[in-house]
Design an enzyme around this catalytic site. Structure first.
Site, PDB file in Angstrom:
ATOM      1  CE  LYS A  28      -4.715   5.026   4.633  1.00  0.00           C
ATOM      2  NZ  LYS A  28      -3.362   4.733   5.132  1.00  0.00           N
ATOM      3  CG  ASP A  77      -2.058   4.329   1.858  1.00  0.00           C
ATOM      4  OD1 ASP A  77      -1.513   3.882   2.883  1.00  0.00           O
ATOM      5  OD2 ASP A  77      -2.692   3.595   1.075  1.00  0.00           O
TER       6      ASP A  77
HETATM    7  P1  NDP Z   1       2.998   3.087  -3.374  1.00  0.00           P
HETATM    8  O1  NDP Z   1       1.860   3.572  -4.191  1.00  0.00           O
HETATM    9  O2  NDP Z   1       4.224   3.892  -3.300  1.00  0.00           O
HETATM   10  O3  NDP Z   1       3.412   1.608  -3.829  1.00  0.00           O
HETATM   11  C1  NDP Z   1       2.478   0.570  -3.808  1.00  0.00           C
HETATM   12  C2  NDP Z   1       3.137  -0.674  -4.355  1.00  0.00           C
HETATM   13  O4  NDP Z   1       2.259  -1.778  -4.167  1.00  0.00           O
HETATM   14  C3  NDP Z   1       3.390  -0.591  -5.868  1.00  0.00           C
HETATM   15  O5  NDP Z   1       4.480  -1.387  -6.202  1.00  0.00           O
HETATM   16  C4  NDP Z   1       2.084  -1.164  -6.427  1.00  0.00           C
HETATM   17  O6  NDP Z   1       2.213  -1.684  -7.727  1.00  0.00           O
HETATM   18  C5  NDP Z   1       1.815  -2.272  -5.453  1.00  0.00           C
HETATM   19  N1  NDP Z   1       0.375  -2.560  -5.411  1.00  0.00           N
HETATM   20  C6  NDP Z   1      -0.631  -1.666  -5.193  1.00  0.00           C
HETATM   21  N2  NDP Z   1      -1.827  -2.283  -5.268  1.00  0.00           N
HETATM   22  C7  NDP Z   1      -1.558  -3.571  -5.556  1.00  0.00           C
HETATM   23  C8  NDP Z   1      -2.370  -4.712  -5.773  1.00  0.00           C
HETATM   24  N3  NDP Z   1      -3.704  -4.637  -5.678  1.00  0.00           N
HETATM   25  N4  NDP Z   1      -1.738  -5.892  -6.019  1.00  0.00           N
HETATM   26  C9  NDP Z   1      -0.380  -5.980  -6.094  1.00  0.00           C
HETATM   27  N5  NDP Z   1       0.430  -4.925  -5.935  1.00  0.00           N
HETATM   28  C10 NDP Z   1      -0.152  -3.748  -5.657  1.00  0.00           C
HETATM   29  O7  NDP Z   1       2.371   2.845  -1.897  1.00  0.00           O
HETATM   30  P2  NDP Z   1       3.131   2.683  -0.516  1.00  0.00           P
HETATM   31  O8  NDP Z   1       4.430   2.010  -0.715  1.00  0.00           O
HETATM   32  O9  NDP Z   1       3.067   3.985   0.180  1.00  0.00           O
HETATM   33  O10 NDP Z   1       2.126   1.712   0.267  1.00  0.00           O
HETATM   34  C11 NDP Z   1       2.253   0.287   0.233  1.00  0.00           C
HETATM   35  C12 NDP Z   1       1.516  -0.297   1.411  1.00  0.00           C
HETATM   36  O11 NDP Z   1       2.068   0.220   2.634  1.00  0.00           O
HETATM   37  C13 NDP Z   1       0.015  -0.002   1.487  1.00  0.00           C
HETATM   38  O12 NDP Z   1      -0.648  -1.091   2.086  1.00  0.00           O
HETATM   39  C14 NDP Z   1      -0.040   1.191   2.441  1.00  0.00           C
HETATM   40  O13 NDP Z   1      -1.307   1.320   3.065  1.00  0.00           O
HETATM   41  C15 NDP Z   1       1.034   0.781   3.429  1.00  0.00           C
HETATM   42  N6  NDP Z   1       1.586   1.855   4.240  1.00  0.00           N
HETATM   43  C16 NDP Z   1       2.174   2.950   3.663  1.00  0.00           C
HETATM   44  C17 NDP Z   1       2.721   3.926   4.463  1.00  0.00           C
HETATM   45  C18 NDP Z   1       3.472   5.075   3.882  1.00  0.00           C
HETATM   46  O14 NDP Z   1       4.117   5.801   4.677  1.00  0.00           O
HETATM   47  N7  NDP Z   1       3.515   5.276   2.590  1.00  0.00           N
HETATM   48  C19 NDP Z   1       2.596   3.878   5.929  1.00  0.00           C
HETATM   49  C20 NDP Z   1       2.040   2.643   6.435  1.00  0.00           C
HETATM   50  C21 NDP Z   1       1.533   1.701   5.602  1.00  0.00           C
HETATM   51  P3  NDP Z   1       1.610  -0.861  -8.990  1.00  0.00           P
HETATM   52  O15 NDP Z   1       2.648   0.167  -9.300  1.00  0.00           O
HETATM   53  O16 NDP Z   1       1.431  -1.895 -10.041  1.00  0.00           O
HETATM   54  O17 NDP Z   1       0.307  -0.264  -8.539  1.00  0.00           O
END
Ligand code: NDP
Length: 452
Positions: free
Chosen positions: A126, A166
Site C-alpha cells: 500500500k 484508493d
Molecule cells: P474515494 O476517494 O473515491 O471516496 C471516499 C469517500 O469516503 C468520499 O465520499 C469521502 O468523502 C469519504 N471519506 C474519506 N475520508 C473520510 C473520513 N475521514 N470521514 C468520512 N468520510 C470520509 O475512495 P474509495 O471509494 O476508492 O475508497 C473508499 C474506501 O474503500 C476506503 O476505505 C478504501 O480503502 C476502500 N477500498 C477502495 C477500493 C477501490 O477499489 N477504490 C478497493 C478496496 C477498498 P470526502 O469527499 O469528503 O473526502
C-alpha cells in the site's frame, strides 16, 4: 491468548507504539488465527507471525511540487511493500491529509490477507501521500503526481509492485501517474491498475469493489435463504466504492436511503434511485462537489451535518468511506434498529468493539478483507489482460468477479466452520474464516521459500 500470540502482540505493540491503526489490524488478525497456530506448530517454529507483521520494505520520500501561483509545497510519499510470498506487491495508493506510515501499514497488512483470499497471485502493499487533491486544479494534481512517480518508479514494476487507486486516487490521478512512469522508464506495461479503457484498463474495474461487496452480501444472505431485494440499505461515502455499490443494490431491487462524505450524510427515505445516483456521480466525479448539494436537488431528503448514517434504521449497512467509521455504540444502534447484515466496502470501517458486537449479535458480518476484495481481484484480472495484450468483455469480467466473490465466501465459510468454535448451523464467523484462509496460503508459501 496463547503464550506465542501474547509474546508476538507485545513485541508488535512495542515496536509500533505510535501506529494505532496498524496495531488494531494486527490484533484483529492474530486473535482470530489462534486455532490454526495451535493446530499447526510449523507456523510458530518458523516465526511466521513475527515475520508476517513486519513489512518486507518501507519506502518514504520527499515529494516537492509547485502550485498554480508558483509556490513550492512539500509532501511526504510512501510505499509499504508488505509481503511478496504469493506474488508481486499489489495494493492501492491513497492521497489524503490523514495519510501516515501507520495507516499505510494497516492497509498493507490487510491487503496481504485480502489478496491471498482472491486466489490470484498477488502479494500485499500500500502507498500514498498526505497530499490533499481536494480543491486543487487539474494542473496542480498533475504536477504532484509527476513528482510522486519520479521517485516511486524506481521501486515498482509489472513483476515487482503494481499500485492502484484508493481514497483520493481515481482515474485522473492514475492517468497522470502512468504517463510519468511511461515517460521515465520508456516502457508501456501494466505497472498500475485502474487505467482507462483505451490505454490498458479493464472493463468493470471501476465498478468492481462496490459490485463485489454486494455479491458477497448476496452470498451471505443466501446462507439464510434470503437476498437483498426489497431491503432498506444505508451506505456511507459517495466515492468510487459507494457509487457502484449503490448502483448494484438498485439493480437488485434494494432501496438505498443514505450516502455521505466527510462533512455529513444525506438521508432520502424515498431511495437514491438510478436517476438520483447519476446526479451524485456527476456531482462527485465531474463537478467535485459536496454531498449536501443533494437536498436542494431532491426535495424530501434531509442533510445531517457532521453525522454518519448509522442512526438511520436499515436492514443492511454498507460502510464505504474510511477506517473506524463505526464504533461500538454505532454497532449497537444499528442492531437495535433491526440491521441484519453489515458488509464492508471500506477498509477496517468497524473498530474492534463494533466487530465484537456484530459477532455477539450473530448478524451476517462480511469483514472488509473478504467483502471488498472484488476491487483488487479485478485489478488482478487487469494485470492478466495486460500480460496477454487482450481485453475481455464486460460480461466475461463480471462473470469472473461473481465467481471470485463466491469462492472467497466459500473459502471464508469453510475455514470458519473448520476452526472457529463459535460457528453453528445458523452462524458463520467470517472474520475468523477470512483471516485464517488468507493466512494459511501466505504462511505456507513463506515456509516453502525459506528464511527470506
Ligand atoms: P474515494 O476517494 O473515491 O471516496 C471516499 C469517500 O469516503 C468520499 O465520499 C469521502 O468523502 C469519504 N471519506 C474519506 N475520508 C473520510 C473520513 N475521514 N470521514 C468520512 N468520510 C470520509 O475512495 P474509495 O471509494 O476508492 O475508497 C473508499 C474506501 O474503500 C476506503 O476505505 C478504501 O480503502 C476502500 N477500498 C477502495 C477500493 C477501490 O477499489 N477504490 C478497493 C478496496 C477498498 P470526502 O469527499 O469528503 O473526502
Amino acid at each position: 491468548m496463547t503464550e506465542y500470540t501474547t509474546r508476538v502482540l507485545n513485541t508488535v505493540r512495542t515496536k509500533n507504539a505510535h501506529e494505532p491503526e496498524f496495531l488494531q489490524a494486527v490484533q484483529e488478525v492474530v486473535s482470530t488465527i489462534e486455532p490454526v497456530l495451535t493446530a499447526h506448530k510449523k507456523y510458530e517454529e518458523n516465526c511466521i507471525l513475527e515475520r508476517i507483521t513486519e513489512p518486507e520494505r518501507t519506502i518514504m520520500f520527499r515529494v516537492p511540487w509547485t502550485d498554480d501561483e508558483g509556490h513550492i509545497h512539500i509532501n511526504r510519499g510512501y510505499r509499504v511493500e508488505f509481503n511478496s510470498a504469493i506474488g508481486p506487491y499489489k495494493g492501492g495508493l491513497r492521497f489524503h491529509p490523514s495519510v501516515n506510515l501507520g495507516i499505510l501499514k494497516f492497509l498493507g497488512f490487510e491487503q496481504v490477507f485480502k489478496n491471498s483470499l482472491t486466489t490470484l497471485a498477488m502479494g500485499g502493499g500500500k502507498g500514498g501521500s498526505d497530499f490533499d487533491p481536494k480543491g486543487k486544479s487539474d494542473a496542480e494534481v498533475m504536477r504532484f503526481c509527476q513528482s510522486f512517480m519520479t521517485e516511486l518508479q524506481r521501486h515498482i514494476g509489472a513483476d515487482t509492485d503494481v499500485p492502484a487507486g484508493d481514497i483520493g486516487v481515481g482515474g485522473r490521478e492514475i492517468g497522470y501517474l502512468f504517463g510519468q512512469y511511461k515517460r521515465l522508464r520508456n516502457e508501456f506495461t501494466g505497472v498500475l491498475t485502474g487505467k482507462a479503457l483505451n490505454w490498458g484498463g479493464s472493463l468493470i474495474r471501476p465498478e468492481a469493489t462496490g459490485y463485489g461487496c454486494v455479491y458477497f452480501a448476496q452470498n451471505m444472505l443466501a446462507t439464510r435463504g434470503d437476498d437483498v431485494s426489497g431491503k432498506v440499505c444505508t451506505v456511507s461515502g459517495s466515492g468510487n466504492v459507494a457509487q457502484y455499490l449503490v448502483e448494484k443494490l438498485n439493480q437488485l431491487g434494494a432501496k438505498v436511503v443514505t450516502m455521505s462524505d466527510s462533512n455529513g450524510t444525506v438521508y432520502d427515505p424515498d431511495g437514491i434511485n438510478a436517476e438520483k445516483l447519476a446526479w451524485v456521480m456527476e456531482l462527485k466525479n465531474v463537478r467535485r462537489g459536496r454531498i449536501k448539494e443533494y437536498v436542494a436537488q431532491f426535495p424530501g431528503s434531509q442533510y445531517l451535518e457532521d453525522q454518519r448514517p448509522w442512526d438511520i434504521p436499515c436492514d443492511c449497512a454498507f460502510p464505504c468511506a474510511t477506517q473506524n467509521e463505526i464504533n461500538g455504540k454505532d454497532a449497537e444502534t444499528l442492531i437495535k434498529n433491526g440491521c441484519k447484515l453489515v458488509a464492508e466496502g471500506a477498509n477496517m470501517p468497524t473498530d474492534l468493539d463494533g466487530i465484537n458486537i456484530y459477532l455477539q449479535s450473530k448478524i451476517l458480518y462480511g469483514p472488509a478483507k473478504a467483502a471488498n476484495a472484488g476491487g483488487v481481484a479485478v485489478s488482478g484480472l487487469e494485470m492478466a489482460q495486460n500480460s496477454q495484450r487482450l481485453n475481455w468483455t464486460r460480461e466475461e469480467v463480471d462473470a469472473k468477479l461473481h465467481g471470485i466473490m463466491k469462492n472467497i465466501h466459500e473459502n471464508a465459510y469453510h475455514h470458519a466452520h473448520e476452526y472457529s468454535s463459535d460457528c453453528t448451523a445458523d452462524f458463520t464467523n467470517y472474520v475468523a474464516g477470512a483471516n485464517i484462509a488468507g493466512f494459511v496460503k501466505v504462511a505456507d508459501a513463506m515456509i516453502d521459500q525459506g528464511l527470506v
